[in-house]
Design a protein around this motif. Structure first.
Motif, short mmCIF file in Angstrom:
data_model
loop_
_atom_site.label_atom_id
_atom_site.label_comp_id
_atom_site.label_asym_id
_atom_site.label_seq_id
_atom_site.Cartn_x
_atom_site.Cartn_y
_atom_site.Cartn_z
N GLU A 22 0.83 -1.20 0.00
CA GLU A 22 0.00 0.00 0.00
C GLU A 22 0.87 1.26 0.00
O GLU A 22 2.05 1.23 0.34
N THR A 23 0.25 2.37 -0.36
CA THR A 23 0.94 3.66 -0.36
C THR A 23 0.54 4.45 0.87
O THR A 23 -0.64 4.72 1.10
N VAL A 24 1.56 4.79 1.68
CA VAL A 24 1.36 5.59 2.88
C VAL A 24 1.99 6.96 2.63
O VAL A 24 3.18 7.05 2.31
N VAL A 25 1.22 8.00 2.78
CA VAL A 25 1.71 9.37 2.62
C VAL A 25 1.70 10.04 3.99
O VAL A 25 0.74 9.90 4.75
N VAL A 26 2.76 10.76 4.30
CA VAL A 26 2.83 11.47 5.58
C VAL A 26 3.30 12.90 5.35
O VAL A 26 4.26 13.14 4.62
N ALA A 27 2.59 13.84 5.96
CA ALA A 27 2.97 15.25 5.91
C ALA A 27 3.99 15.53 7.00
O ALA A 27 4.12 14.78 7.97
N PHE A 53 -1.22 10.04 6.84
CA PHE A 53 -0.99 10.44 8.22
C PHE A 53 -0.95 11.96 8.25
O PHE A 53 0.00 12.58 7.77
N GLU A 54 -1.99 12.55 8.82
CA GLU A 54 -2.18 14.01 8.76
C GLU A 54 -1.50 14.71 9.93
O GLU A 54 -1.83 14.50 11.09
N ASN A 55 -0.54 15.58 9.59
CA ASN A 55 0.13 16.41 10.58
C ASN A 55 -0.05 17.90 10.31
O ASN A 55 0.32 18.71 11.16
N VAL A 56 -0.60 18.24 9.15
CA VAL A 56 -0.49 19.62 8.67
C VAL A 56 -1.82 20.29 8.39
O VAL A 56 -2.13 21.36 8.90
N GLY A 57 -2.67 19.67 7.53
CA GLY A 57 -3.88 20.34 7.07
C GLY A 57 -3.57 21.32 5.96
O GLY A 57 -2.58 21.20 5.23
#
Length: 338
Positions: free
Chosen positions: A149-154, A221-225
């Motif tokens: 799977e593709t995991v994107v993190v800010a 994985f949301e750190n920013v918005g």
């Protein structure tokens, strides 16, 4: 005990938008002395983290705000200077929550002894502390990445984001990071080993993100918005999972942009069967033993790397914290107090 002054930084005013130096005040006082069952701590290192911005507001949140005139709160690594507590001795190094000050008295509650021979003591504020555990629990419990799977993190070069991507790769997923500036992007891609990196400051950021996520995004994985979320949202696959850890782009916001995007957002949540779950790391406290064990192994075998950004002097904490909210730090931001 030598005649040394206790230095502390208190909240002087509640910020409107971006915090200013005048929102903080440096105070000096006599060093407190421990009573029976207490111990005196000398703070060695102070952790600066984005969540502290929310504590400066009076609005209701998941934790009590810092009161005006009160010492700014924060995690610390400290040395026991003197003890009248049966479980602690002079010289012990402990993880504490002493806040922005050079000395503090504790009754021992919530303290965790650290072994300086096992790992650098600063890691208790970063990769082996709250940020590392936030990444571990949030990604594995809510994100649940699967191989391929593709995991994107800010904020991928930060304390939480860098750990998220590396854990995702350990679990067999493809890690895509988002950060601001070529230096941070190069570090995450070349040193931390992410599969792809995108600079959110690029004029064609949404197009670049789409290009490195040809099969869409399974975990974000949301750190920013902010504009980062706007670029990610169209790429979310059906059944995508979104752990919401932070919204640093919005912490200094005053009001809103006036656009009501909620109906469109909810329609997409429904039609794509999205799971969006905010969390505070303390919700997963039962996972801490597994985290300490696994993260220590990953560090020992070089599967996870970390970077620290250390600022000298407690008096420099306000400026460093303001810079954190603007993305000026590079790695886990820590103040060397003593």
């Amino acid at each position: 005990m030598p005649d040394i002054t206790n230095l502390s930084i208190v909240l002087a005013a509640r910020p409107e938008g971006r915090p200013k130096a005048s929102d903080f005040r440096i105070e000096q006082s006599v060093i407190p002395q421990p009573a029976d069952g207490e111990l005196l701590l000398q703070v060695l290192y102070l952790s600066l983290d984005p969540y502290m911005r929310g504590r400066m507001n009076a609005a209701k949140s998941y934790a009590k705000p810092v009161e005006l005139g009160q010492v700014m709160e924060g995690g610390t690594v400290a040395r026991v200077v003197s003890s009248r507590h049966p479980d602690f001795e002079e010289g012990d190094i402990v993880l504490s929550h002493s806040g922005w000050q050079s000395f503090a008295v504790s009754d021992g509650a919530g303290l965790r002894k650290l072994d300086p021979s096992a790992a650098p003591i600063t890691t208790a504020l970063g990769i082996l502390g709250m940020p590392g555990f936030t990444a571990y629990a949030g990604l594995l419990t809510i994100g649940r990445p699967k191989p391929g799977e593709t995991v994107v993190v800010a904020a991928a070069s930060g304390a939480v984001g860098s750990a998220v991507g590396q854990i995702a790769r350990i679990k067999g997923a493809r890690a895509v990071g988002i950060a601001g500036g070529p230096e941070k992007c190069r570090f995450v891609k070349e040193e931390l080993g992410f599969d792809a990196m995108v600079d959110h400051r690029a004029t064609d950021f949404p197009e670049q993100l789409r290009a490195v996520c040809p099969d869409g995004i399974d975990v974000y994985f949301e750190n920013v918005g902010g504009h980062v979320w706007d670029a990610v949202f169209p790429l979310l696959n059906e059944f995508a999972r979104i752990p919401v850890c932070g919204l640093i782009a919005q912490y200094n916001a005053v009001g809103h942009d006036g656009a009501d995007r909620f109906p469109t957002f909810m329609r997409e949540v429904l039609s794509r069967s999205l799971t969006i779950r905010g969390f505070i790391q303390r919700e997963f406290v039962e996972q801490r033993p597994a985290f300490y064990r696994e993260m220590a192994d990953w560090l020992a075998f070089g599967k996870i790397l970390y970077r620290e950004d250390i600022v000298d002097g407690l008096a420099n904490a306000p400026d460093a914290f303001i810079g954190l909210l603007e993305g000026r730090n590079f790695g886990k931001l820590i103040v060397r107090v003593s």
